[in-house]
Motif scaffolding. Structure first.
Motif, PDB file in Angstrom:
ATOM      1  N   LEU A 100       1.136  10.699  -0.419  1.00 14.28           N
ATOM      2  CA  LEU A 100       0.708  10.805   1.197  1.00 14.28           C
ATOM      3  C   LEU A 100       2.567  10.625   1.924  1.00 14.28           C
ATOM      4  CD1 LEU A 100      -2.213   9.678   1.334  1.00 14.28           C
ATOM      5  CD2 LEU A 100      -2.185  11.718   1.102  1.00 14.28           C
ATOM      6  N   ASN A 101       3.478   9.578   0.696  1.00 13.09           N
ATOM      7  CA  ASN A 101       4.021   9.000   1.855  1.00 13.09           C
ATOM      8  C   ASN A 101       3.519   8.282   3.137  1.00 13.09           C
ATOM      9  OD1 ASN A 101       6.667   8.100   2.648  1.00 13.09           O
ATOM     10  ND2 ASN A 101       7.246  10.250   3.464  1.00 13.09           N
ATOM     11  N   LYS A 102       2.439   7.595   2.612  1.00 15.65           N
ATOM     12  CA  LYS A 102       1.847   5.980   4.242  1.00 15.65           C
ATOM     13  C   LYS A 102       1.766   5.276   3.161  1.00 15.65           C
ATOM     14  CE  LYS A 102       0.005  10.058   6.883  1.00 15.65           C
ATOM     15  NZ  LYS A 102       1.388  10.003   8.120  1.00 15.65           N
ATOM     16  N   PRO A 103       2.119   3.673   4.127  1.00 18.10           N
ATOM     17  CA  PRO A 103       0.928   3.100   3.353  1.00 18.10           C
ATOM     18  C   PRO A 103      -0.253   2.850   3.222  1.00 18.10           C
ATOM     19  CG  PRO A 103       2.080   2.611   5.681  1.00 18.10           C
ATOM     20  CD  PRO A 103       2.581   3.666   4.967  1.00 18.10           C
ATOM     21  N   ILE A 104      -1.230   2.301   2.476  1.00 24.75           N
ATOM     22  CA  ILE A 104      -2.843   2.335   2.463  1.00 24.75           C
ATOM     23  C   ILE A 104      -3.199   1.240   2.464  1.00 24.75           C
ATOM     24  CG2 ILE A 104      -4.877   3.164   1.267  1.00 24.75           C
ATOM     25  CD1 ILE A 104      -3.139   5.298   0.362  1.00 24.75           C
ATOM     26  N   GLN A 105      -3.902   0.830   2.690  1.00 28.02           N
ATOM     27  CA  GLN A 105      -4.537  -0.350   2.547  1.00 28.02           C
ATOM     28  C   GLN A 105      -6.032  -0.597   1.794  1.00 28.02           C
ATOM     29  OE1 GLN A 105      -4.790  -1.855   7.463  1.00 28.02           O
ATOM     30  NE2 GLN A 105      -3.728  -3.276   6.241  1.00 28.02           N
ATOM     31  N   VAL A 106      -6.325  -1.140   1.530  1.00 24.85           N
ATOM     32  CA  VAL A 106      -8.080  -1.776   0.750  1.00 24.85           C
ATOM     33  C   VAL A 106      -8.393  -2.166   1.894  1.00 24.85           C
ATOM     34  CG1 VAL A 106      -8.907  -1.827  -1.836  1.00 24.85           C
ATOM     35  CG2 VAL A 106      -6.456  -0.417  -1.202  1.00 24.85           C
ATOM     36  N   ALA A 107      -9.146  -2.108   1.576  1.00 24.06           N
ATOM     37  CA  ALA A 107      -9.747  -3.038   2.574  1.00 24.06           C
ATOM     38  C   ALA A 107     -10.905  -4.129   1.133  1.00 24.06           C
ATOM     39  CB  ALA A 107     -12.013  -2.515   3.378  1.00 24.06           C
ATOM     40  N   ARG A 140     -16.182  -6.591  14.974  1.00 14.01           N
ATOM     41  CA  ARG A 140     -15.702  -8.260  14.454  1.00 14.01           C
ATOM     42  C   ARG A 140     -16.255  -9.125  14.196  1.00 14.01           C
ATOM     43  NH1 ARG A 140     -14.469  -6.212  19.719  1.00 14.01           N
ATOM     44  NH2 ARG A 140     -16.006  -7.169  20.904  1.00 14.01           N
ATOM     45  N   ALA A 141     -16.795  -9.404  14.244  1.00 11.30           N
ATOM     46  CA  ALA A 141     -18.040 -10.169  13.636  1.00 11.30           C
ATOM     47  C   ALA A 141     -18.510 -10.845  12.206  1.00 11.30           C
ATOM     48  CB  ALA A 141     -19.384  -9.974  14.304  1.00 11.30           C
ATOM     49  N   MET A 142     -18.773  -8.816  10.920  1.00 13.39           N
ATOM     50  CA  MET A 142     -18.997  -9.345  10.089  1.00 13.39           C
ATOM     51  C   MET A 142     -17.322  -9.111   9.216  1.00 13.39           C
ATOM     52  SD  MET A 142     -22.365  -7.538  11.137  1.00 13.39           S
ATOM     53  CE  MET A 142     -23.164  -7.762   9.810  1.00 13.39           C
ATOM     54  N   GLY A 143     -16.611  -8.558   9.620  1.00 13.85           N
ATOM     55  CA  GLY A 143     -15.180  -7.934   8.541  1.00 13.85           C
ATOM     56  C   GLY A 143     -14.831  -8.117   8.086  1.00 13.85           C
ATOM     57  N   SER A 144     -14.464  -8.238   6.532  1.00  7.37           N
ATOM     58  CA  SER A 144     -13.421  -8.856   5.920  1.00  7.37           C
ATOM     59  C   SER A 144     -12.254  -8.509   5.647  1.00  7.37           C
ATOM     60  CB  SER A 144     -14.727  -8.989   4.408  1.00  7.37           C
ATOM     61  OG  SER A 144     -15.301  -7.672   3.864  1.00  7.37           O
ATOM     62  N   GLY A 145     -11.527  -7.697   6.451  1.00  4.75           N
ATOM     63  CA  GLY A 145     -10.416  -7.756   6.516  1.00  4.75           C
ATOM     64  C   GLY A 145      -9.474  -6.994   5.506  1.00  4.75           C
ATOM     65  N   PHE A 146      -8.748  -6.709   4.604  1.00  2.19           N
ATOM     66  CA  PHE A 146      -8.358  -5.455   3.509  1.00  2.19           C
ATOM     67  C   PHE A 146      -7.266  -7.067   2.331  1.00  2.19           C
ATOM     68  CE2 PHE A 146      -8.014  -4.216   7.703  1.00  2.19           C
ATOM     69  CZ  PHE A 146      -8.458  -2.859   8.024  1.00  2.19           C
ATOM     70  N   ASP A 147      -7.532  -6.455   1.352  1.00  3.97           N
ATOM     71  CA  ASP A 147      -7.129  -7.246   0.044  1.00  3.97           C
ATOM     72  C   ASP A 147      -5.691  -6.906   0.154  1.00  3.97           C
ATOM     73  OD1 ASP A 147      -8.121  -5.925  -1.052  1.00  3.97           O
ATOM     74  OD2 ASP A 147      -9.639  -7.455  -2.523  1.00  3.97           O
ATOM     75  N   ALA A 148      -5.298  -5.292  -0.260  1.00  2.00           N
ATOM     76  CA  ALA A 148      -4.222  -5.286  -0.454  1.00  2.00           C
ATOM     77  C   ALA A 148      -3.730  -3.871   0.142  1.00  2.00           C
ATOM     78  CB  ALA A 148      -4.632  -4.261  -2.591  1.00  2.00           C
ATOM     79  N   GLU A 149      -2.292  -3.762  -0.481  1.00  2.00           N
ATOM     80  CA  GLU A 149      -1.750  -2.995   0.498  1.00  2.00           C
ATOM     81  C   GLU A 149      -0.522  -2.100  -0.315  1.00  2.00           C
ATOM     82  OE1 GLU A 149      -0.231  -3.630   4.430  1.00  2.00           O
ATOM     83  OE2 GLU A 149       1.037  -1.459   4.496  1.00  2.00           O
ATOM     84  N   TYR A 150      -0.924  -0.619  -0.676  1.00  2.00           N
ATOM     85  CA  TYR A 150       0.130   0.396  -1.067  1.00  2.00           C
ATOM     86  C   TYR A 150       1.088   0.758  -0.295  1.00  2.00           C
ATOM     87  CZ  TYR A 150      -3.341  -1.103  -4.044  1.00  2.00           C
ATOM     88  OH  TYR A 150      -4.104  -1.640  -5.742  1.00  2.00           O
ATOM     89  N   THR A 151       2.832   0.417  -0.678  1.00  2.00           N
ATOM     90  CA  THR A 151       3.556   1.248   0.118  1.00  2.00           C
ATOM     91  C   THR A 151       4.181   2.873  -0.930  1.00  2.00           C
ATOM     92  OG1 THR A 151       4.611  -0.625  -0.460  1.00  2.00           O
ATOM     93  CG2 THR A 151       4.510  -0.572   2.066  1.00  2.00           C
TER      94      THR A 151
END
Ligand SMILES: Nc1ncnc2c1ncn2[C@@H]1O[C@H](COP(=O)(O)OP(=O)(O)O)[C@@H](O)[C@H]1O
Ligand SMILES: O=C(CO)[C@@H](O)[C@@H](O)COP(=O)(O)O
Length: 544
Positions: free
Chosen positions: A471-478, A507-518
């Motif tokens: 994709l030539n795009k970074p991908i964040q994994v939740a 906002r209150a319940m989200g747990s963010g991202f733990d990996a990013e592939y570049t």
């Protein structure tokens, strides 16, 4: 303030999971997964004819097992503090029901009849009916396909209904109406599955049943009767209004409250598809492209209604006001097979092992095979002369649905071993994804970032790195292991009034991202060339 808890239940293709979540903090205090027992045995399915049916008992057993199992892990006081439950399911997965909303397969006379069961999204027995719907719609005063990318798919509601009514006389006699899985399970929990009064999901109706406010709901009776007189009058036994997933569908019925050990004050939210609630769980925001990568992929993009305006996006699975969050346009695309491509290859290898060496040897092999092939494939160089494959093993969902298409592998020689074919299959799934991303961009829909959730996103760094390179795009994994169930829990928190909006719940319940592939620039260049070969092979196969 006392803690409040919500439960998200996510019905996937092979299994269902429930997650008990603190509605203020997002902390998960209990989870349980249940595999569908009949489905696991392959009952009622015939992959050779693309028939994939699921028995409603698999769902009911899974509902009880997962909620009670998840609650059993939570501290005892949580039970009294549960305020909402929301459900997501696969789709379009509809079922013929009687006047009370009972799926016909729950009646003794239909218990073994696949026509009275839920027709899973990946069932493609209705290819001919989908084509008829397209032909008629494209020549009708109103092109009812215009908000679903211009092409109706055999994975969807009307094609499946029409096919089943045509092939099974007993269904013609006994089906009063039809209900999507996400609507039925949610309605069951409220104790009212009456097909005429239950609150139907906007998401399911808009993406799969040609519902749109511009059409005053579903396609006209005249259109449906012209399609086939078997559909005449059915519109009146379906629905006119639809509801977004911030809405309450009702309260937990006394029967289910007792079964689950919960109060009848628990609000049951309006259901939706797994991908759409998954996108909420993955903290979707405008122009983020959320990919739910598992058996298949479902890609969800959300944009302010006014910014897309009257623009119609070609070849996707629909643009529906409120299918993800109220007030926003939800756009859906996807691939009918992603992890399923790898699963097919694993079956190809383990099949003869099972026959020759027995089940135990096959089970041992099958547990290690995909991780092993991934390790081996990751070591291979990427060159312009590599094997090329198409990902259409279960047809093409998008861009431009065509479920009659089949996959292909090209460029084999005597040196081609299993890792090389596996690498080509992984690249094929990534190329299929690239063609979807390109379609959104060509249609003027920008993609601000790519977020991934789902089993493959969590389990396979090799697949995710390949995807980022293609994709030539970074991908964040939740971070969330169960992002769809978490999204359902967020929807439950809004439906129960804990949070005013989906955004506030995220906002209150989200747990963010733990990996990013570049993207790795050396691979990006080679993949550009290989992608052109993929397109060329695709055009050849489609042309023949
Ligand atoms: N290590 C792995 N690498 C790549 N794919 C995997 C791996 N393990 C499982 N899969 C694929 O994951 C898919 C299941 O995805 P999952 O998200 O768990 O389920 P579902 O699609 O039912 O929600 C299967 O098709 C399987 O082939
Ligand atoms: O098609 C949709 C939603 O529109 C999904 O339900 C379908 O792809 C099933 O997803 P899974 O791959 O089983 O998670």
């Amino acid at each position: 303030m006392n803690n409040q808890y919500v439960i998200g239940v996510d019905f996937g293709s092979d299994s269902v999971r429930a997650l008990v979540v603190n509605a203020q903090t997002g902390e998960a205090v209990g989870t349980h997964v249940h595999e569908y027992t009949r489905w696991k045995k392959g009952l009622y399915c015939d992959p050779a004819t693309s028939q994939f049916r699921q028995h409603p008992l698999d769902y009911l057993e899974g509902l009880t097992a997962t909620i009670t199992g998840a609650l059993a892990q939570a501290p005892a006081e949580v039970r009294q503090q549960v305020v909402g439950i929301s459900i997501d399911t696969t789709g379009s997965t509809p079922c013929a029901v009687d006047e009370t909303g009972l799926p016909l397969a729950l009646r003794p006379d239909f218990a073994e009849n696949p026509s009275g069961m839920f027709i899973l999204w990946k069932d493609h027995t209705a290819n001919a009916e989908a084509e008829e719907i397209n032909n008629l719609a494209h020549h009708w005063d109103t092109d009812y396909t215009k908000y679903v990318g211009g092409i109706y798919s055999s994975e969807w509601f009307w094609a499946k209904m029409l096919r089943t009514l045509r092939v099974d006389e007993t269904i013609r006699e006994h089906a009063f109406s039809w209900i999507e899985h996400c609507d039925w399970i949610s309605a069951v929990l409220t104790g009212n599955a009456n097909p005429l009064t239950l609150k139907r999901s906007r998401c399911a109706a808009g993406h799969k049943a040609l519902w749109h406010s511009e059409f005053d709901g579903l396609p006209s009776d005249e259109f449906l009767t012209k399609l086939d007189p078997l559909l005449s009058g059915l519109r009146d036994r379906l629905f006119t209004d639809t509801y977004t997933s911030d809405q309450s569908m009702g309260h937990l019925s006394p029967e289910w409250a007792e079964k689950l050990g919960l109060s009848t004050n628990v609000v049951i939210g309006v259901g939706a598809f797994d991908a759409h609630m998954g996108a909420i769980g993955a903290e979707i925001e405008p122009y983020a492209f959320v990919r739910i990568i598992g058996t298949s992929t479902c890609d969800i993009l959300m944009a302010p209604n006014e910014e897309i305006g009257h623009r119609l996006i070609r070849g996707i699975c629909g643009q529906v006001d409120g299918s993800v969050a109220p007030g926003m346009l939800g756009l859906e695309a996807g691939q009918s097979a992603f992890g399923d491509v790898y699963a097919w290859f694993a079956r190809l290898i383990t099949g003869p092992v099972r026959e020759l060496l027995g089940q135990d040897a096959a089970d041992t092999l099958s547990q290690q095979l995909i991780p092993h092939l991934s390790t081996q494939a990751a070591k291979l160089p990427v060159t312009e002369n590599d094997v090329i494959a198409l990902d259409w093993i279960n047809g093409r969902r998008t861009p431009d649905a065509n479920h009659t298409l089949k996959a292909a592998i090209a460029g084999l020689n005597l040196g081609t071993d299993a890792p090389k074919v596996f690498k080509a299959l992984v690249e094929a799934t990534a190329f299929g994804s690239r063609s979807i991303v390109d379609r959104f961009l060509e249609e003027g829909v920008p993609i601000k970032k790519v977020i991934a959730i789902g089993g493959v996103a969590k389990k396979s760094p090799f697949v995710m790195q390949t995807l980022a390179d293609v994709l030539n795009k970074p991908i964040q994994v939740a971070s969330a292991d169960q992002a769809c169930a978490l999204g359902a829990a967020m929807c439950a928190a809004v439906a129960a009034g804990v949070h005013p909006t989906m955004e506030a719940a995220q906002r209150a319940m989200g747990s963010g991202f733990d990996a990013e592939y570049t993207p790795q620039s050396d691979k990006v260049v080679v993949y550009e060339a290989l992608y052109k070969k993929y397109l060329k092979l695709g055009a050849f196969v489609e042309g023949h």
